[in-house]
Design a protein around this motif. Structure first.
Motif, PDB file in Angstrom:
ATOM      1  N   ILE A   7      27.026  54.611  16.442  1.00 31.09           N
ATOM      2  CA  ILE A   7      27.000  53.747  17.623  1.00 31.09           C
ATOM      3  C   ILE A   7      25.601  53.168  17.826  1.00 31.09           C
ATOM      4  N   LYS A   8      24.585  54.013  17.663  1.00 32.77           N
ATOM      5  CA  LYS A   8      23.207  53.551  17.840  1.00 32.77           C
ATOM      6  C   LYS A   8      22.855  52.483  16.802  1.00 32.77           C
ATOM      7  N   LYS A   9      23.347  52.664  15.587  1.00 32.24           N
ATOM      8  CA  LYS A   9      23.088  51.691  14.529  1.00 32.24           C
ATOM      9  C   LYS A   9      23.755  50.353  14.843  1.00 32.24           C
ATOM     10  N   ARG A  10      24.958  50.424  15.392  1.00 30.62           N
ATOM     11  CA  ARG A  10      25.665  49.189  15.723  1.00 30.62           C
ATOM     12  C   ARG A  10      24.994  48.476  16.899  1.00 30.62           C
ATOM     13  N   ILE A  11      24.490  49.228  17.864  1.00 34.61           N
ATOM     14  CA  ILE A  11      23.770  48.619  18.993  1.00 34.61           C
ATOM     15  C   ILE A  11      22.546  47.859  18.485  1.00 34.61           C
ATOM     16  N   ALA A  12      21.820  48.468  17.556  1.00 33.55           N
ATOM     17  CA  ALA A  12      20.639  47.807  16.984  1.00 33.55           C
ATOM     18  C   ALA A  12      21.034  46.538  16.240  1.00 33.55           C
ATOM     19  N   SER A  13      22.169  46.582  15.529  1.00 34.53           N
ATOM     20  CA  SER A  13      22.634  45.412  14.779  1.00 34.53           C
ATOM     21  C   SER A  13      23.011  44.265  15.718  1.00 34.53           C
ATOM     22  N   VAL A  14      23.747  44.588  16.778  1.00 36.87           N
ATOM     23  CA  VAL A  14      24.151  43.551  17.737  1.00 36.87           C
ATOM     24  C   VAL A  14      22.923  42.982  18.448  1.00 36.87           C
ATOM     25  N   ASN A  15      21.950  43.831  18.752  1.00 34.90           N
ATOM     26  CA  ASN A  15      20.713  43.365  19.389  1.00 34.90           C
ATOM     27  C   ASN A  15      19.981  42.358  18.501  1.00 34.90           C
ATOM     28  N   SER A  16      19.955  42.633  17.203  1.00 30.72           N
ATOM     29  CA  SER A  16      19.303  41.709  16.264  1.00 30.72           C
ATOM     30  C   SER A  16      20.020  40.366  16.228  1.00 30.72           C
ATOM     31  N   THR A  17      21.354  40.428  16.208  1.00 32.94           N
ATOM     32  CA  THR A  17      22.136  39.187  16.225  1.00 32.94           C
ATOM     33  C   THR A  17      21.914  38.417  17.522  1.00 32.94           C
ATOM     34  N   ARG A  18      21.832  39.137  18.622  1.00 26.18           N
ATOM     35  CA  ARG A  18      21.615  38.491  19.924  1.00 26.18           C
ATOM     36  C   ARG A  18      20.280  37.754  19.955  1.00 26.18           C
ATOM     37  N   LYS A  19      19.251  38.349  19.357  1.00 25.18           N
ATOM     38  CA  LYS A  19      17.950  37.678  19.318  1.00 25.18           C
ATOM     39  C   LYS A  19      18.037  36.359  18.555  1.00 25.18           C
ATOM     40  N   ILE A  20      18.817  36.352  17.465  1.00 25.51           N
ATOM     41  CA  ILE A  20      18.964  35.134  16.661  1.00 25.51           C
ATOM     42  C   ILE A  20      19.697  34.053  17.453  1.00 25.51           C
ATOM     43  N   THR A  21      20.836  34.423  18.061  1.00 24.48           N
ATOM     44  CA  THR A  21      21.616  33.437  18.806  1.00 24.48           C
ATOM     45  C   THR A  21      20.842  32.906  20.012  1.00 24.48           C
ATOM     46  N   SER A  22      20.073  33.784  20.653  1.00 30.46           N
ATOM     47  CA  SER A  22      19.272  33.351  21.802  1.00 30.46           C
ATOM     48  C   SER A  22      18.188  32.364  21.368  1.00 30.46           C
ATOM     49  N   VAL A 281      25.868  25.326  23.527  1.00 30.24           N
ATOM     50  CA  VAL A 281      26.988  26.011  24.184  1.00 30.24           C
ATOM     51  C   VAL A 281      27.502  27.159  23.316  1.00 30.24           C
ATOM     52  N   ALA A 282      27.638  26.903  22.007  1.00 28.88           N
ATOM     53  CA  ALA A 282      28.142  27.934  21.097  1.00 28.88           C
ATOM     54  C   ALA A 282      27.201  29.135  21.041  1.00 28.88           C
ATOM     55  N   MET A 283      25.899  28.868  20.982  1.00 26.65           N
ATOM     56  CA  MET A 283      24.937  29.964  20.918  1.00 26.65           C
ATOM     57  C   MET A 283      24.837  30.708  22.255  1.00 26.65           C
ATOM     58  N   GLN A 284      24.998  29.986  23.357  1.00 33.46           N
ATOM     59  CA  GLN A 284      25.015  30.643  24.661  1.00 33.46           C
ATOM     60  C   GLN A 284      26.226  31.566  24.777  1.00 33.46           C
ATOM     61  N   THR A 285      27.373  31.092  24.302  1.00 31.96           N
ATOM     62  CA  THR A 285      28.586  31.919  24.309  1.00 31.96           C
ATOM     63  C   THR A 285      28.416  33.143  23.419  1.00 31.96           C
ATOM     64  N   ALA A 286      27.816  32.940  22.236  1.00 31.80           N
ATOM     65  CA  ALA A 286      27.588  34.072  21.329  1.00 31.80           C
ATOM     66  C   ALA A 286      26.636  35.091  21.948  1.00 31.80           C
ATOM     67  N   THR A 287      25.603  34.611  22.630  1.00 33.50           N
ATOM     68  CA  THR A 287      24.657  35.519  23.290  1.00 33.50           C
ATOM     69  C   THR A 287      25.341  36.303  24.400  1.00 33.50           C
ATOM     70  N   ASP A 288      26.174  35.632  25.183  1.00 32.79           N
ATOM     71  CA  ASP A 288      26.914  36.328  26.251  1.00 32.79           C
ATOM     72  C   ASP A 288      27.863  37.368  25.670  1.00 32.79           C
ATOM     73  N   ASN A 289      28.530  37.028  24.573  1.00 32.10           N
ATOM     74  CA  ASN A 289      29.431  37.993  23.928  1.00 32.10           C
ATOM     75  C   ASN A 289      28.660  39.195  23.395  1.00 32.10           C
ATOM     76  N   ALA A 290      27.473  38.933  22.857  1.00 29.94           N
ATOM     77  CA  ALA A 290      26.645  40.040  22.368  1.00 29.94           C
ATOM     78  C   ALA A 290      26.234  40.954  23.515  1.00 29.94           C
ATOM     79  N   ASP A 291      25.894  40.382  24.671  1.00 27.16           N
ATOM     80  CA  ASP A 291      25.554  41.194  25.842  1.00 27.16           C
ATOM     81  C   ASP A 291      26.727  42.080  26.253  1.00 27.16           C
ATOM     82  N   ASP A 292      27.944  41.525  26.220  1.00 32.29           N
ATOM     83  CA  ASP A 292      29.134  42.314  26.576  1.00 32.29           C
ATOM     84  C   ASP A 292      29.350  43.462  25.595  1.00 32.29           C
ATOM     85  N   ILE A 293      29.185  43.166  24.309  1.00 28.65           N
ATOM     86  CA  ILE A 293      29.374  44.214  23.286  1.00 28.65           C
ATOM     87  C   ILE A 293      28.331  45.313  23.451  1.00 28.65           C
TER      88      ILE A 293
END
Length: 323
Positions: A7-22, A281-293
């Motif tokens: 779970i911790k590894k997946r959180i780190a992965s999603v955080n990295s993706t969120r930084k890119i989309t943001s 808009v697409a990147m904002q949506t992706a960032t919001d989805n990453a926050d939810d995950i």
């Protein structure tokens, strides 16, 4: 149930993706601002030129322009299709390609079998090459960096081919930029020229004041626009008693190419701004989805961690009782 480490590894992965989309969202926002400025600088010239030329042609019965002849039978059609060179912009490219296919099928059903596509953008160029359609050239760089001179060259080539009878009709397919949260897929006739003055100004409904794309902000803007009475400018035909110098053919020869060049360039600016808005808009949506995950994963992590602690405590207590 996944382990705490997974779970911790997946959180780190999603955080990295969120930084890119943001980061991509901020880049798209900056590019959108520059695209809006380019449109805003071009608008006064576009409005006045379109008004002068169309009112001039309508009020001058003796004016004869080959570009306005509507009686020519259509055998070969040219489509100038605008897309982007890159992805990650939602359905921007898919919608353009879908409309292009619909237009081609529509013409085929009416007996037209010859088409030439002017692909402005890599996505359209790839589709044209894949389908084996006739291409009007390579304009990949133009999709990234709008250039008025290159647009004028395209317009000149199209008008020359139209005058020689190689093309009977030309249409533009692009996204009309209305606001940061609204891009309208548009099909516009380029040749022959539409001389109706009733539609003058219809394409100048852009909102260039805001880059806000969130749902709440868009709802607020819609309500504000609904409550605000906007007086529509009535297009008053210019005085039909023109004094033409040096002569009518010379004036038309100068004005008409300017309008055609402007149509190609305006569509390019609209498409460019729409691409950046769609990507934002697409990147904002992706960032919001990453926050939810991330929130869900943190909750799952805390539950798993609490369960592990409880299990250890029960083992300790159980061992003490047995002893």
């Amino acid at each position: 149930m996944a382990s705490l480490k997974e779970i911790k590894k997946r959180i780190a992965s999603v955080n990295s993706t969120r930084k890119i989309t943001s980061a991509m969202k901020m880049v798209a926002s900056s590019k959108l601002h520059h695209a809006q400025v380019a449109i805003q600088n071009m608008l006064p010239y576009e409005n006045l030129l379109e008004h002068i030329l169309k009112a001039f042609l309508v009020s001058t019965p003796e004016a004869h322009v080959s570009f306005e002849t509507p009686t020519r039978k259509v055998h070969k059609v040219a489509l100038v299709v605008y897309s982007s060179n890159s992805s990650l912009c939602g359905g921007f490219n898919a919608n353009v390609l879908k409309l292009m296919s619909q237009i081609i099928n529509e013409y085929k059903s009416s007996g037209v079998t010859q088409f030439v596509i002017y692909p402005i953008g890599r996505k359209v160029a790839e589709r044209v090459q894949k389908k084996g359609m006739s291409s009007g050239g390579d304009f990949l760089e133009l999709a990234e960096k709008p250039n008025a001179r290159e647009c004028a060259n395209i317009a000149q080539e199209l008008t020359d081919r139209y005058n020689r009878g190689e093309i009977d009709k030309v249409e533009l397919v692009y996204h009309h930029f209305k606001s940061a949260g609204s891009q309208i897929l548009t099909r516009r006739q380029f040749l022959p020229i539409d001389l109706s003055t009733e539609s003058i100004g219809d394409m100048n409904d852009r909102d260039l004041s805001s880059n806000v794309v969130t749902a709440k902000a868009q709802e607020y803007l819609r309500k504000k626009a609904a409550n605000k009475q906007r007086a529509k400018e009535n297009i008053v035909p210019l005085n039909d008693d023109f004094i033409v110098e040096p002569d009518l053919p010379t004036v038309l020869k100068s004005l008409i190419p300017k309008l055609l060049n402007l149509m190609i360039y305006t569509a390019l600016l609209d498409s460019n701004a729409s691409e950046h808005a769609a990507r934002m808009v697409a990147m904002q949506t992706a960032t919001d989805n990453a926050d939810d995950i991330i929130r869900e994963l943190n909750l799952q992590y805390n539950k798993s961690r609490q369960a592990a602690i409880t299990s250890e405590l029960l083992d300790i207590v159980g061992g003490t009782v047995n002893n």
